[in-house]
Design a protein around this motif. Structure first.
Motif, mmCIF file in Angstrom:
data_model
loop_
_atom_site.group_PDB
_atom_site.id
_atom_site.type_symbol
_atom_site.label_atom_id
_atom_site.label_comp_id
_atom_site.label_asym_id
_atom_site.label_seq_id
_atom_site.Cartn_x
_atom_site.Cartn_y
_atom_site.Cartn_z
ATOM 1 N N ILE A 146 38.893 -9.946 -55.941
ATOM 2 C CA ILE A 146 39.842 -10.851 -55.394
ATOM 3 C C ILE A 146 40.893 -10.121 -54.913
ATOM 4 N N HIS A 147 41.198 -10.296 -53.407
ATOM 5 C CA HIS A 147 42.277 -9.544 -52.869
ATOM 6 C C HIS A 147 43.618 -10.325 -52.608
ATOM 7 N N MET A 148 44.712 -10.050 -53.318
ATOM 8 C CA MET A 148 45.721 -11.074 -53.319
ATOM 9 C C MET A 148 47.100 -10.143 -52.730
ATOM 10 N N PRO A 149 47.907 -10.986 -52.037
ATOM 11 C CA PRO A 149 47.989 -12.594 -52.230
ATOM 12 C C PRO A 149 47.082 -13.251 -51.083
ATOM 13 N N ASN A 150 46.422 -14.405 -51.620
ATOM 14 C CA ASN A 150 45.563 -14.998 -50.722
ATOM 15 C C ASN A 150 45.496 -16.521 -51.565
ATOM 16 N N THR A 151 45.886 -17.651 -50.867
ATOM 17 C CA THR A 151 46.002 -18.990 -51.453
ATOM 18 C C THR A 151 44.555 -19.694 -51.721
ATOM 19 N N TRP A 178 36.021 -11.380 -62.807
ATOM 20 C CA TRP A 178 37.032 -11.312 -61.904
ATOM 21 C C TRP A 178 37.866 -10.061 -61.862
ATOM 22 N N VAL A 179 37.910 -9.519 -60.683
ATOM 23 C CA VAL A 179 38.807 -8.304 -60.606
ATOM 24 C C VAL A 179 39.762 -8.591 -59.366
ATOM 25 N N VAL A 180 41.013 -8.481 -59.708
ATOM 26 C CA VAL A 180 42.067 -8.676 -58.852
ATOM 27 C C VAL A 180 42.574 -7.705 -58.172
ATOM 28 N N HIS A 181 42.466 -7.387 -56.915
ATOM 29 C CA HIS A 181 43.130 -6.308 -56.312
ATOM 30 C C HIS A 181 44.503 -6.776 -55.625
ATOM 31 N N TRP A 182 45.747 -6.183 -56.639
ATOM 32 C CA TRP A 182 47.178 -6.598 -56.159
ATOM 33 C C TRP A 182 47.870 -5.737 -55.145
ATOM 34 N N HIS A 183 47.487 -6.313 -54.059
ATOM 35 C CA HIS A 183 48.268 -5.540 -52.887
ATOM 36 C C HIS A 183 49.724 -5.634 -52.682
ATOM 37 N N LEU A 192 45.320 -14.295 -62.523
ATOM 38 C CA LEU A 192 45.738 -12.901 -63.236
ATOM 39 C C LEU A 192 45.197 -13.355 -64.835
ATOM 40 N N LYS A 193 45.349 -14.400 -65.460
ATOM 41 C CA LYS A 193 44.944 -14.791 -66.768
ATOM 42 C C LYS A 193 43.460 -14.537 -66.684
ATOM 43 N N ARG A 194 42.761 -15.193 -65.653
ATOM 44 C CA ARG A 194 41.196 -15.082 -65.751
ATOM 45 C C ARG A 194 40.759 -13.783 -65.535
ATOM 46 N N ALA A 195 41.151 -12.924 -64.701
ATOM 47 C CA ALA A 195 40.675 -11.690 -64.377
ATOM 48 C C ALA A 195 40.632 -10.684 -65.576
ATOM 49 N N GLU A 196 39.584 -9.997 -65.535
ATOM 50 C CA GLU A 196 39.157 -8.970 -66.526
ATOM 51 C C GLU A 196 39.934 -7.533 -66.182
ATOM 52 N N ARG A 197 40.063 -7.136 -64.954
ATOM 53 C CA ARG A 197 40.794 -6.175 -64.527
ATOM 54 C C ARG A 197 41.804 -6.479 -63.378
ATOM 55 N N ILE A 198 42.750 -5.681 -63.235
ATOM 56 C CA ILE A 198 43.450 -5.870 -62.253
ATOM 57 C C ILE A 198 43.788 -4.648 -61.359
ATOM 58 N N ILE A 199 43.704 -4.160 -60.210
ATOM 59 C CA ILE A 199 43.951 -3.237 -59.452
ATOM 60 C C ILE A 199 45.427 -3.283 -58.894
ATOM 61 N N CYS A 200 46.156 -2.312 -59.070
ATOM 62 C CA CYS A 200 47.358 -2.212 -58.404
ATOM 63 C C CYS A 200 47.431 -0.873 -57.714
ATOM 64 N N TYR A 242 54.886 0.502 -58.142
ATOM 65 C CA TYR A 242 54.831 -1.130 -57.538
ATOM 66 C C TYR A 242 54.383 -1.868 -58.983
ATOM 67 N N CYS A 243 53.225 -1.376 -59.488
ATOM 68 C CA CYS A 243 52.991 -1.994 -61.007
ATOM 69 C C CYS A 243 54.176 -2.387 -61.981
#
Length: 385
Positions: A95-100, A116-121, A148-156, A161-162
């Motif tokens: 998931i590429h965020m932000p994106n409603t 889920w992987v959240v890609h925090w742009h 974010l809570k549901r994601a197993e990994r977050i990419i920053c 920035y992180c």
């Protein structure tokens, strides 16, 4: 074969930083072990969804009725999510965020079965958020936190920035730093840098928006002694809401060494990189999350002059006094001082440019970034064994 489904806002031919990055990344992560697809929005207003295959990647485009407060209006996105899940049967949703529209995933029972992987742009709220973003963010934050809570990994994209991101503060144990990247190869340029030319040639690339800090650079140039002003030449590339305002500001300052080019073609931009001695990115807030143009310059062996905006990745991408220069933010005098020194030592741009190219090839090639992304997926699969 493992399946990866990306969720994004748009995809080329729509032009945007995240979209262009996705178009470079996705084809490199598909292969004998991975099938890769993406669900995005139509970039033109239409009530119809469709799909196509680009470079071996299936791109599903959801119906879209325009945008409201930077968010695509796609009321049937959940239907399209479930359709893609049925067809692609992904192991991982990236998931590429932000994106409603990504919030619809929270309502899909099938999506919740996937990793889920959240890609925090970038964060939604910048240093000077629009009034409507500031007003609506508390509601947005509820869903953002749930994703974010549901994601197993977050990419920053950078450590700085992180560390400065408030939304990520409670989830840093999940964060992996993977920078943005670009292909090593690039189209040939048609301009050749004239070695006998003594002027310091400066390129500025980016949307003409307040946080880019163009006025700070112009004020710095205006403060230079006249002999130094005659020794520099500046080209500004980009469209945006401040085009007329910045032109008026230049006229008020009486500067004639700055050329406002507006939007240019890809080939013209490549020519501008070949023409310049250095890139300048004088941004004034962390809305400048990474600075992909720094990499565009580096792969053509050009150093960058950037500012030390707290929380931005610029000062991490650029190694001060090695691959470029990092000066205080919002300080015309700091930029002016550095420009004077560079005019006195023109060869240093070439030396730092070679160092920037070497760092780009070692750390920021899209091939390296794609491999790091694949390694992240593999870590998820390993955890499930």
């Amino acid at each position: 074969m493992k399946s990866i489904l990306h969720i994004g806002k748009f995809y080329p031919p729509f032009y945007g930083g995240i979209e262009n990055y996705m178009s470079e990344l996705l084809p490199l992560t598909k292969g004998s072990e991975y099938r890769v697809s993406a669900l995005v929005h139509q970039h033109k207003i239409t009530p119809y969804s469709d799909n196509e295959t680009i470079e071996g990647v299936k791109i599903y485009r959801a119906a879209c009725f325009g945008s409201l407060m930077f968010a695509p209006i796609s009321p049937w996105f959940l239907r399209d999510v479930n359709h893609c899940l049925k067809l692609e049967q992904p192991n991982v949703i990236h998931i590429h965020m932000p994106n409603t529209s990504a919030f619809w995933l929270l309502l899909s029972a099938e999506a919740r079965k996937c990793s889920w992987v959240v890609h925090w742009h970038s964060d939604v709220v910048g240093d000077k958020p629009k009034w409507f973003i500031k007003m609506l963010y508390p509601m947005y934050r509820i869903f953002e936190k749930a994703v974010l809570k549901r994601a197993e990994r977050i990419i920053c994209t950078s450590p700085s920035y992180c560390d400065s991101s408030k939304p990520l503060a409670n989830f840093r144990a999940k964060v992996t730093i993977i920078p943005l990247g670009l292909p090593r190869s690039n189209s040939k340029t048609s301009l050749i840098r004239a070695s006998e030319e003594q002027k310091l040639r400066i390129l500025v690339v980016g949307r003409l928006s307040y946080y880019k800090g163009h006025r700070v650079l112009f004020d710095a140039i205006a403060s230079l002694p006249e002999p130094v002003q005659r020794c520099i030449e500046v080209k500004v590339v980009g469209r945006g809401e401040l085009f007329q305002e910045l032109n008026h500001h230049l006229n008020r300052l009486g500067i004639n060494c700055v050329q406002m080019l507006g939007g240019v073609s890809e080939q013209q931009l490549n020519d501008c990189y070949a023409w310049c001695d250095l890139l300048c990115l004088p941004s004034i807030e962390r809305t400048e999350a990474f600075g992909l143009v720094i990499l565009e310059a580096a792969r053509q062996a050009k150093p960058a002059l950037v500012t030390d905006v707290q929380g931005s990745g610029m000062g991490w991408v650029v190694q001060n006094d090695k691959t470029g220069w990092v000066v205080p933010s919002k300080s015309p005098s700091a930029i002016a001082e550095k420009l004077i020194k560079l005019c006195e030592q023109p060869k240093v741009c070439s030396d730092y440019g070679q160092a920037a190219l070497k760092r780009f090839e070692s750390n920021f090639s899209i091939e390296s970034v794609a491999q790091q992304t694949l390694d992240l997926y593999e870590s998820i699969f390993a955890d499930k064994k």
